[in-house]
Design an enzyme around this catalytic site. Structure first.
Site, PDB file in Angstrom:
ATOM      1  N   GLU A  50      -6.684  37.426  19.438  1.00 23.47           N
ATOM      2  CA  GLU A  50      -7.123  37.119  20.805  1.00 23.47           C
ATOM      3  C   GLU A  50      -8.347  37.965  21.164  1.00 23.47           C
ATOM      4  OE1 GLU A  50      -6.906  35.086  23.278  1.00 23.47           O
ATOM      5  OE2 GLU A  50      -8.035  36.410  24.612  1.00 23.47           O
ATOM      6  N   CYS A 102      -6.743  30.471  29.533  1.00 19.68           N
ATOM      7  CA  CYS A 102      -6.957  29.925  30.876  1.00 19.68           C
ATOM      8  C   CYS A 102      -5.647  29.791  31.652  1.00 19.68           C
ATOM      9  CB  CYS A 102      -7.697  28.594  30.802  1.00 19.68           C
ATOM     10  SG  CYS A 102      -9.429  28.824  30.357  1.00 19.68           S
ATOM     11  N   SER A 104      -3.751  32.111  32.042  1.00 24.37           N
ATOM     12  CA  SER A 104      -3.680  33.416  32.717  1.00 24.37           C
ATOM     13  C   SER A 104      -4.713  33.524  33.836  1.00 24.37           C
ATOM     14  CB  SER A 104      -3.914  34.557  31.715  1.00 24.37           C
ATOM     15  OG  SER A 104      -2.810  34.701  30.871  1.00 24.37           O
ATOM     16  N   ASN A 106      -5.852  30.333  35.614  1.00 18.07           N
ATOM     17  CA  ASN A 106      -5.994  29.089  36.360  1.00 18.07           C
ATOM     18  C   ASN A 106      -5.049  29.028  37.551  1.00 18.07           C
ATOM     19  OD1 ASN A 106      -3.477  28.488  35.356  1.00 18.07           O
ATOM     20  ND2 ASN A 106      -4.180  26.978  33.890  1.00 18.07           N
ATOM     21  N   ILE A 109      -1.561  24.302  38.189  1.00 16.32           N
ATOM     22  CA  ILE A 109      -1.123  22.964  38.600  1.00 16.32           C
ATOM     23  C   ILE A 109      -0.666  22.266  37.318  1.00 16.32           C
ATOM     24  CG2 ILE A 109      -1.880  20.767  39.590  1.00 16.32           C
ATOM     25  CD1 ILE A 109      -4.011  22.469  41.159  1.00 16.32           C
ATOM     26  N   ALA A 224     -13.122  36.493  16.794  1.00 13.15           N
ATOM     27  CA  ALA A 224     -13.399  35.820  15.516  1.00 13.15           C
ATOM     28  C   ALA A 224     -14.795  35.219  15.560  1.00 13.15           C
ATOM     29  CB  ALA A 224     -12.354  34.731  15.279  1.00 13.15           C
ATOM     30  N   HIS A 451     -12.155  21.965  33.366  1.00 16.23           N
ATOM     31  CA  HIS A 451     -11.326  21.239  32.415  1.00 16.23           C
ATOM     32  C   HIS A 451     -12.093  20.771  31.175  1.00 16.23           C
ATOM     33  CE1 HIS A 451      -8.460  19.958  35.967  1.00 16.23           C
ATOM     34  NE2 HIS A 451      -8.429  21.257  35.729  1.00 16.23           N
ATOM     35  N   ALA A 485      -7.477  22.241  23.835  1.00 13.18           N
ATOM     36  CA  ALA A 485      -8.014  21.113  24.608  1.00 13.18           C
ATOM     37  C   ALA A 485      -9.135  20.393  23.867  1.00 13.18           C
ATOM     38  CB  ALA A 485      -8.520  21.610  25.966  1.00 13.18           C
TER      39      ALA A 485
HETATM   40  C1  LIG Z   1     -10.226  28.751  36.905  1.00  9.58           C
HETATM   41  C2  LIG Z   1      -9.466  27.667  36.190  1.00  9.58           C
HETATM   42  C3  LIG Z   1      -8.540  26.897  36.887  1.00  9.58           C
HETATM   43  C4  LIG Z   1      -7.847  25.888  36.234  1.00  9.58           C
HETATM   44  N1  LIG Z   1      -6.817  25.278  36.880  1.00  9.58           N
HETATM   45  C5  LIG Z   1      -5.997  24.443  36.196  1.00  9.58           C
HETATM   46  C6  LIG Z   1      -4.797  23.962  36.780  1.00  9.58           C
HETATM   47  O1  LIG Z   1      -4.418  24.345  37.883  1.00  9.58           O
HETATM   48  N2  LIG Z   1      -4.053  23.081  36.065  1.00  9.58           N
HETATM   49  C7  LIG Z   1      -4.421  22.638  34.834  1.00  9.58           C
HETATM   50  O2  LIG Z   1      -3.739  21.778  34.281  1.00  9.58           O
HETATM   51  N3  LIG Z   1      -5.537  23.122  34.237  1.00  9.58           N
HETATM   52  C8  LIG Z   1      -6.298  24.047  34.877  1.00  9.58           C
HETATM   53  N4  LIG Z   1      -7.384  24.592  34.253  1.00  9.58           N
HETATM   54  C9  LIG Z   1      -7.679  24.172  32.867  1.00  9.58           C
HETATM   55  C10 LIG Z   1      -6.646  24.692  31.872  1.00  9.58           C
HETATM   56  O3  LIG Z   1      -6.267  25.998  32.214  1.00  9.58           O
HETATM   57  C11 LIG Z   1      -7.245  24.626  30.475  1.00  9.58           C
HETATM   58  O4  LIG Z   1      -7.606  23.289  30.178  1.00  9.58           O
HETATM   59  C12 LIG Z   1      -6.276  25.079  29.381  1.00  9.58           C
HETATM   60  O5  LIG Z   1      -5.592  26.246  29.763  1.00  9.58           O
HETATM   61  C13 LIG Z   1      -7.066  25.309  28.090  1.00  9.58           C
HETATM   62  O6  LIG Z   1      -6.207  25.764  27.080  1.00  9.58           O
HETATM   63  P1  LIG Z   1      -6.757  26.070  25.609  1.00  9.58           P
HETATM   64  O7  LIG Z   1      -5.590  26.538  24.812  1.00  9.58           O
HETATM   65  O8  LIG Z   1      -7.511  24.896  25.139  1.00  9.58           O
HETATM   66  O9  LIG Z   1      -7.810  27.238  25.793  1.00  9.58           O
HETATM   67  P2  LIG Z   1      -7.627  28.671  26.460  1.00  9.58           P
HETATM   68  O10 LIG Z   1      -6.393  28.748  27.262  1.00  9.58           O
HETATM   69  O11 LIG Z   1      -8.922  28.979  27.132  1.00  9.58           O
HETATM   70  O12 LIG Z   1      -7.425  29.639  25.219  1.00  9.58           O
HETATM   71  C14 LIG Z   1      -8.454  30.053  24.374  1.00  9.58           C
HETATM   72  C15 LIG Z   1      -8.175  31.499  23.995  1.00  9.58           C
HETATM   73  O13 LIG Z   1      -8.944  31.824  22.864  1.00  9.58           O
HETATM   74  C16 LIG Z   1      -9.546  33.094  23.040  1.00  9.58           C
HETATM   75  N5  LIG Z   1     -10.778  33.052  22.254  1.00  9.58           N
HETATM   76  C17 LIG Z   1     -11.853  32.248  22.445  1.00  9.58           C
HETATM   77  N6  LIG Z   1     -12.745  32.429  21.467  1.00  9.58           N
HETATM   78  C18 LIG Z   1     -12.223  33.354  20.639  1.00  9.58           C
HETATM   79  C19 LIG Z   1     -12.687  33.947  19.438  1.00  9.58           C
HETATM   80  N7  LIG Z   1     -13.852  33.589  18.893  1.00  9.58           N
HETATM   81  N8  LIG Z   1     -11.909  34.897  18.848  1.00  9.58           N
HETATM   82  C20 LIG Z   1     -10.703  35.242  19.388  1.00  9.58           C
HETATM   83  N9  LIG Z   1     -10.225  34.695  20.531  1.00  9.58           N
HETATM   84  C21 LIG Z   1     -10.976  33.756  21.131  1.00  9.58           C
HETATM   85  C22 LIG Z   1      -9.779  33.207  24.532  1.00  9.58           C
HETATM   86  O14 LIG Z   1      -9.890  34.560  24.926  1.00  9.58           O
HETATM   87  C23 LIG Z   1      -8.547  32.501  25.088  1.00  9.58           C
HETATM   88  O15 LIG Z   1      -7.483  33.388  25.274  1.00  9.58           O
HETATM   89  C24 LIG Z   1      -8.109  25.614  34.866  1.00  9.58           C
HETATM   90  C25 LIG Z   1      -9.022  26.388  34.168  1.00  9.58           C
HETATM   91  C26 LIG Z   1      -9.681  27.425  34.812  1.00  9.58           C
HETATM   92  C27 LIG Z   1     -10.635  28.276  34.035  1.00  9.58           C
END
Ligand SMILES: Cc1cc2nc3c(=O)[nH]c(=O)nc-3n(C[C@H](O)[C@H](O)[C@H](O)COP(=O)(O)OP(=O)(O)OC[C@H]3O[C@@H](n4cnc5c(N)ncnc54)[C@H](O)[C@@H]3O)c2cc1C
Length: 518
Positions: A50, A102, A104, A106, A109, A224, A451, A485
């Protein structure tokens, strides 16, 4: 894991390699699910890499209502976008830099998408991802998803729900996840613990109870920057450089921005583009970074006629789903109600900032504009270029949705019991009425609900632009899966986090089934 030290020539040298069965890059929303599910089997050694710090015990992260305070903070990678000819070039894309990703950061919802969204995925080549196959994954999610608790329900928001029902004839929905809905208004299902106000993020729900598992290694603050499946993932932790190798497979869960970025930096992507950047292509995969999707939304902002009471789960607790196409089974226009004045974009356009204010946000659930993510240069630290191409779909569908939404919001605003909360419309302002005026304002003031998705989309083996197959395996590259995503073939009509959690659950099933066969 491999550790590094400086040789006599001052260059970094790899000293030692440590191996795990499964190496997951990105301890975010999907990555937390996969690490938790796989490490439940003590025979599987899992390493979760992470880039950000831990969220354990950090109330800034854990307290759901503090989400706004995290924007552009040390926990946000804070990505700019490239100039948008028809959209708002000033908006920034928040991406969380902390365990749980995200989820953590967002608003939590938490919607199960409607059946037709998954039918779109199957039609796009994602065999095995139908609604019927996804519902069992939804039912087993560890996140605590509940409708906004009665104690957090603000009178303003209750009156908004009543006015939406009265003005537009849509049903009031108590639990949007109980059954598929085509339209409706109500308080959102939210992943949180109402007694404490703590978010039930992927990290809280899936990792915190299991951090003491001997077969689970969580490396926080490890970034990474290169992947070579035959030798390992190269990571940086401060001044230390390490290499981490997977005996079985790598799972990329760095999110829709950082997963394609890591692939491109590793020479996996459109060969011609990579060559131009001076990156030696390892695998020509033209779809990496293409199909960049998002939910754009605009804002109608009102000054409140009186101070708004304080109770809330996270200041955007309810919404409205509308179906303009009466033959459809799912909504095609969505709104969040913001109980606070979210004025970042309207202030820039010269509008007043009210002391007490709130707004409705017309949102495009299935946008037709499609963008692209590319690299600016070959430097691992350079932020990628995000070109969402907002409002560029040739038929003008996205723009039309915003215009319709601004008009419908005015109908709700004219209806009691909501109407008497409003002192005046600040933006776009009552003088702007024509399609042209509403479109110009709506696009200039639009923002994102953060999103981004689709940049490594799933599809059939013979689909040239697909990046992963329906089992999430990276095409033509053995031992690598993507689960976050970025694999979405199309955008779900609702907020996407629950879909990402389900992608994590599915990935864990696929990987453990394969490990058990070996
Ligand atoms: C402010 C905000 C509000 C939102 N509100 C909502 C909501 O209410 N409801 C909803 O459904 N969606 C919401 N979303 C969208 C939703 O949170 C995201 O679509 C979803 O959490 C994305 O998940 P993920 O696993 O694809 O990526 P992420 O949860 O972003 O996980 C990626 C992880 O990889 C880590 N990372 C990235 N690059 C590297 C690297 N090179 N090396 C090591 N670690 C790395 C990051 O630190 C992160 O922890 C919101 C997003 C934001 C930012």
């Amino acid at each position: 894991m491999t550790t590094a030290g400086r040789g006599r020539d001052g260059r970094w040298r790899i000293l030692e390699t440590i191996e795990y069965d499964v190496v997951i890059v990105g301890g975010g929303t999907a990555g937390s699910v996969i690490a938790s599910r796989l490490s439940a089997d003590p025979g599987i050694e899992v390493c979760l890499i992470e880039g950000g710090p831990s969220d354990v015990g950090d109330q800034r992260i854990l307290h759901l209502r503090n989400w706004l305070g995290l924007l552009e903070s040390e926990f946000d990678y804070d990505y700019p976008i490239v100039p948008q000819p028809r959209g708002n070039s000033y908006l920034r894309h928040a991406r969380a830099r902390v365990l749980g990703g995200c989820s953590s950061h967002n608003t939590m919802i938490s919607f199960l998408p409607p059946p037709d969204d998954f039918a779109d995925w199957v039609n796009a080549g994602a065999a095995g991802w139908s609604y019927e196959e996804m519902v069992p994954l939804f039912k087993r999610l560890a996140v605590n998803i509940v409708p906004v608790a009665p104690k957090d329900r603000n009178p303003l928001t209750e009156d908004f729900v009543a006015a939406c029902h009265r003005a537009l004839g849509v049903p009031v929905v108590e639990n949007f996840n109980a059954a598929p809905f085509a339209d409706g208004t109500g308080f959102f299902p939210v992943g949180y613990y109402p007694e404490t106000g703590v978010r039930s993020s992927a990290s809280v729900a899936y990792l915190h109870p299991h951090l003491d598992r001997p077969n689970l290694t969580v490396l926080t603050e490890h970034w990474a920057y290169h992947l070579d499946p035959s030798t390992g993932v190269s990571v940086k932790n401060g001044r230390n450089v390490k290499r981490i190798k997977a005996r079985h497979e790598y799972v990329l869960s760095a999110g829709a921005v950082d997963t394609p970025r890591l692939l491109l930096l590793s020479g996996i992507g459109p060969a011609k583009d990579l060559e131009q950047l001076g990156i030696k292509p390892q695998h020509d995969l033209p779809g990496v970074g293409a199909n960049l999707l998002d939910h754009p939304e605009s804002l109608i902002l009102w000054e409140a006629s009186r101070p708004i009471p304080p109770m809330s789960a996270m200041d955007s607790d309810a919404g409205l789903f509308v179906r303009r196409d009466p033959s459809a089974d799912r909504p095609d226009l969505m709104f969040h109600l913001y109980q606070i004045p979210f004025t970042v974009n309207t202030e820039r356009l010269g509008y007043d900032v009210p002391e007490h204010g709130f707004g409705m946000t017309p949102n495009v659930p299935r946008p037709r504009s499609v963008g692209r993510l590319t690299l600016a240069d070959a430097g691992p630290a350079t932020k990628p270029l995000l070109d969402f191409r907002y409002f560029t779909d040739p038929g003008g569908y996205d723009e039309r949705t915003i215009v319709d939404g601004l008009r419908l919001a005015r109908e709700v605003a004219a209806t009691e019991p909501f109407a008497s909360w409003i002192a005046r419309e600040i933006a776009p302002g009552p003088a702007l009425r024509s399609d042209q005026e509403l479109s110009a304002y709506g696009r200039a003031a639009h923002h994102t609900v953060y999103h981004p998705a689709g940049t490594c989309r799933m599809g059939r083996a013979d689909d040239e632009m697909a990046v992963v197959d329906p089992e999430l395996r990276l095409k033509n590259v053995p031992n690598v899966r993507i689960a976050d995503a970025s694999v979405f073939p199309t955008m779900p009509s609702v907020n996407p986090m629950v879909t990402v959690l389900m992608v994590g659950e599915r990935a864990a099933d696929l990987i453990s089934a394969e490990l058990n066969r070996e």
